[in-house]
Design a protein around this motif. Structure first.
Motif, mmCIF file in Angstrom:
data_model
loop_
_atom_site.group_PDB
_atom_site.id
_atom_site.type_symbol
_atom_site.label_atom_id
_atom_site.label_comp_id
_atom_site.label_asym_id
_atom_site.label_seq_id
_atom_site.Cartn_x
_atom_site.Cartn_y
_atom_site.Cartn_z
ATOM 1 N N ASP A 193 18.172 59.969 18.842
ATOM 2 C CA ASP A 193 18.809 60.741 17.774
ATOM 3 C C ASP A 193 18.027 60.588 16.471
ATOM 4 N N GLU A 194 18.329 61.456 15.530
ATOM 5 C CA GLU A 194 17.701 61.366 14.219
ATOM 6 C C GLU A 194 18.141 60.079 13.508
ATOM 7 N N PRO A 195 17.257 59.452 12.716
ATOM 8 C CA PRO A 195 17.619 58.229 11.982
ATOM 9 C C PRO A 195 18.769 58.478 11.007
ATOM 10 N N GLU A 196 19.604 57.477 10.824
ATOM 11 C CA GLU A 196 20.749 57.611 9.924
ATOM 12 C C GLU A 196 20.304 57.860 8.486
ATOM 13 N N VAL A 197 19.219 57.199 8.060
ATOM 14 C CA VAL A 197 18.772 57.363 6.677
ATOM 15 C C VAL A 197 18.311 58.793 6.432
ATOM 16 N N TYR A 198 17.714 59.415 7.450
ATOM 17 C CA TYR A 198 17.288 60.806 7.316
ATOM 18 C C TYR A 198 18.500 61.726 7.241
ATOM 19 N N ALA A 199 19.474 61.509 8.129
ATOM 20 C CA ALA A 199 20.685 62.336 8.133
ATOM 21 C C ALA A 199 21.441 62.198 6.820
ATOM 22 N N ARG A 200 21.509 60.980 6.295
ATOM 23 C CA ARG A 200 22.204 60.758 5.031
ATOM 24 C C ARG A 200 21.494 61.473 3.888
ATOM 25 N N ASN A 201 20.164 61.431 3.899
ATOM 26 C CA ASN A 201 19.395 62.079 2.855
ATOM 27 C C ASN A 201 19.602 63.593 2.878
ATOM 28 N N LYS A 202 19.614 64.187 4.065
ATOM 29 C CA LYS A 202 19.793 65.635 4.180
ATOM 30 C C LYS A 202 21.185 66.062 3.738
ATOM 31 N N ALA A 203 22.142 65.134 3.833
ATOM 32 C CA ALA A 203 23.517 65.459 3.467
ATOM 33 C C ALA A 203 23.792 65.317 1.970
ATOM 34 N N LEU A 204 22.835 64.750 1.225
ATOM 35 C CA LEU A 204 23.047 64.575 -0.209
ATOM 36 C C LEU A 204 23.265 65.925 -0.881
ATOM 37 N N GLU A 205 24.257 65.991 -1.710
ATOM 38 C CA GLU A 205 24.558 67.256 -2.374
ATOM 39 C C GLU A 205 23.405 67.654 -3.293
ATOM 40 N N TYR A 336 3.924 50.167 6.401
ATOM 41 C CA TYR A 336 3.440 50.104 5.020
ATOM 42 C C TYR A 336 3.540 51.463 4.328
ATOM 43 N N LEU A 337 3.049 52.509 4.998
ATOM 44 C CA LEU A 337 3.115 53.844 4.416
ATOM 45 C C LEU A 337 4.559 54.311 4.264
ATOM 46 N N SER A 338 5.419 53.951 5.218
ATOM 47 C CA SER A 338 6.825 54.352 5.137
ATOM 48 C C SER A 338 7.538 53.672 3.974
ATOM 49 N N GLU A 339 7.104 52.478 3.607
ATOM 50 C CA GLU A 339 7.732 51.739 2.514
ATOM 51 C C GLU A 339 7.246 52.203 1.142
ATOM 52 N N ILE A 340 6.180 52.992 1.112
ATOM 53 C CA ILE A 340 5.643 53.488 -0.152
ATOM 54 C C ILE A 340 6.447 54.680 -0.672
ATOM 55 N N TYR A 341 6.783 55.606 0.226
ATOM 56 C CA TYR A 341 7.396 56.872 -0.187
ATOM 57 C C TYR A 341 8.893 56.918 0.117
ATOM 58 N N PRO A 342 9.673 57.657 -0.703
ATOM 59 C CA PRO A 342 11.113 57.797 -0.462
ATOM 60 C C PRO A 342 11.406 58.721 0.717
ATOM 61 N N THR A 343 12.658 58.716 1.178
ATOM 62 C CA THR A 343 13.041 59.417 2.400
ATOM 63 C C THR A 343 12.710 60.899 2.377
ATOM 64 N N ALA A 344 12.994 61.582 1.272
ATOM 65 C CA ALA A 344 12.820 63.030 1.216
ATOM 66 C C ALA A 344 11.369 63.454 1.391
ATOM 67 N N MET A 345 10.422 62.568 1.115
ATOM 68 C CA MET A 345 9.007 62.910 1.256
ATOM 69 C C MET A 345 8.256 61.871 2.089
ATOM 70 N N ARG A 346 8.998 61.081 2.863
ATOM 71 C CA ARG A 346 8.348 60.036 3.654
ATOM 72 C C ARG A 346 7.415 60.639 4.710
ATOM 73 N N GLY A 347 7.866 61.671 5.387
ATOM 74 C CA GLY A 347 7.027 62.305 6.400
ATOM 75 C C GLY A 347 5.805 62.964 5.799
ATOM 76 N N SER A 348 5.997 63.712 4.717
ATOM 77 C CA SER A 348 4.867 64.408 4.105
ATOM 78 C C SER A 348 3.910 63.434 3.433
ATOM 79 N N GLY A 349 4.445 62.391 2.776
ATOM 80 C CA GLY A 349 3.575 61.415 2.127
ATOM 81 C C GLY A 349 2.756 60.625 3.127
ATOM 82 N N GLN A 350 3.440 60.118 4.138
ATOM 83 C CA GLN A 350 2.745 59.361 5.174
ATOM 84 C C GLN A 350 1.794 60.264 5.954
#
Length: 430
Positions: A193-205, A336-350
């Motif tokens: 399943d999708e990670p909880e942190v990703y799902a929570r981020n997408k749900a942010l108003e 290391y790369l995942s810890e540098i960028y926030p959730t909303a841009m973690r995939g694109s940054g990494q």
């Protein structure tokens, strides 16, 4: 070494198994090429420069695919993009086996690279977000060790096929076996399943998708540049060995197919050890110190392996240490790369940093092929090896440590002011 896996939740275990299998099969498909290079030279009469183009094109397109997959993973989900990329590279690896000439093979390799790059971008973010902070480094290293396993499987299949089947037919079968990873897509659909942190981020108003150029915001710009230089060295060093080492062993060291396979297995065994050691060091002493050990150790071992006049008897164990130090850096790299960028841009940054390094590092095999027409292949490999390790060392001198900081969850636009440089002075989060 693997006792920590018993403490993982079912959700963490499923993601770990899926990403490990994905990276293993990715390596199997990609490493097939390095073993068939001497055959393609003989069958099609292509030059070393053309081999360099074949080695480089898949890496360049993988850089594009990795960046785009990272952006798509932020928008559409880590698991969904992982499924797409695995199916993509499996299909085009399979089609490589039907190529009739250099031009057809070039096209299939280019398209294969898109999926190859995308798989890591989606998978590394997935594993970093699912696995808790305590085990993230070890999990990242375990997944990376799948590269050595896949590389080893490719070496074993190559040795067996080329010993039993005529060379002109064996290379086709080697690529056709590359369709196997497609079966992993069905496992991902059912068990991950999708990670909880990703799902929570997408749900942010009001949470909006980040742009392709978010990595160049002022608060991330210099970190992105430094990370790209670092990953250029990491990727360039490994591509040198992956593309050219089997050819070097057969043409300059005079080894047979079986002998080349044996020496390659020593390098692969060292790579596996490096992944495991790097995974534990990254959690124990920090990501940055582990990177330094890997960089300096690889540079020293390269001198022994390619510069000093050693015998094959000495070269065999040296290959183990070359593989160990060269690939150790990748164990904590994903976390290391995942810890540098926030959730909303973690995939694109990494995805951007890792794959810019991949794209520039992809030029190394091409440049080696061009330089090898003017000097021995071994010297050409050594020169670009030192360039790669030099890039890594210089970047590490100015990059921060992230051990203990955890993942950065997203905050509303305009509040991304806690950059990696400033976070290194912040107390670790639980």
């Amino acid at each position: 070494m693997f006792r920590w896996m018993r403490d993982l939740t079912p959700r963490e275990s499923s993601a770990l198994r899926a990403c490990f299998a994905g990276w293993t099969l990715d390596a199997l498909d990609v490493q097939i090429f390095s073993f068939v290079v001497p055959t393609l030279i003989a069958v099609w009469g292509i030059s070393k420069q053309q081999v360099g183009f074949l080695g480089t094109v898949a890496l360049v397109t993988s850089a594009i695919g990795g960046w785009l997959a990272g952006v798509m993973a932020d928008r559409f989900g880590r698991v969904r993009v992982l499924q797409i990329t695995i199916g993509w590279y499996a299909v085009f690896t399979f089609l490589c086996g039907f190529a009739q000439n250099f031009e057809q093979f070039f096209i299939f390799r280019a398209l294969q690279g898109i999926g190859f790059g995308g798989e890591w971008a989606a998978g590394s973010v997935l594993i970093a977000e699912v696995i808790r902070d305590k085990y993230r480094g070890r999990a990242g290293g375990f997944v990376q060790s799948g590269w050595a396993v896949g590389w080893g499987i490719a070496a074993v299949i190559y040795t067996a096929l080329f010993s039993l089947v005529p060379e002109g037919q064996a290379w086709h079968w080697l690529f056709w076996i590359g369709i196997a990873p497609a079966a992993l897509v069905f496992f991902l659909r059912r068990h991950v399943d999708e990670p909880e942190v990703y799902a929570r981020n997408k749900a942010l108003e009001g949470q909006r998708n980040e742009s392709l150029l978010a990595v160049f915001r002022p608060e991330f710009f210099w970190t992105t540049i430094k990370l790209s230089i670092f990953t250029t060295g990491c990727q360039g060093a490994t591509y040198i060995y992956q593309v050219w080492l089997p050819t070097y062993l057969r043409t300059e060291r005079g080894l047979s197919v079986i002998g080349t396979g044996g020496f390659t297995v020593a390098l692969i065994a060292g790579a596996f050890a490096g992944f495991m050691i790097g995974a534990h060091l990254g959690d124990a002493i920090g990501r940055r110190k582990t990177f330094f050990i890997s960089t300096i150790g690889a540079a020293v071992t390269l001198v022994v392996y390619l510069v000093l006049p050693i015998s094959n008897a000495v070269m065999l164990p040296s290959g183990f240490f070359l593989g160990m130090f060269t690939y150790m850096v990748f164990a904590p790299l994903g976390p290391y790369l995942s810890e540098i960028y926030p959730t909303a841009m973690r995939g694109s940054g990494q995805g951007f940093c890792y794959n810019v390094g991949r794209g520039i590092g992809a030029l190394f095999p091409l440049l080696i092929g061009m330089l090898a027409s003017q000097m021995p292949l071994g010297k050409s490999i050594a020169i670009f090896g030192f360039i790669a390790y030099g890039c890594m060392f210089l970047a590490l001198c100015v990059l921060p440590e992230t051990k203990g900081l955890g993942l950065r969850d997203s905050v509303p636009p305009g509040e991304h002011d806690l950059s990696a440089e400033s976070r290194k002075h912040v107390a670790p989060r639980a």
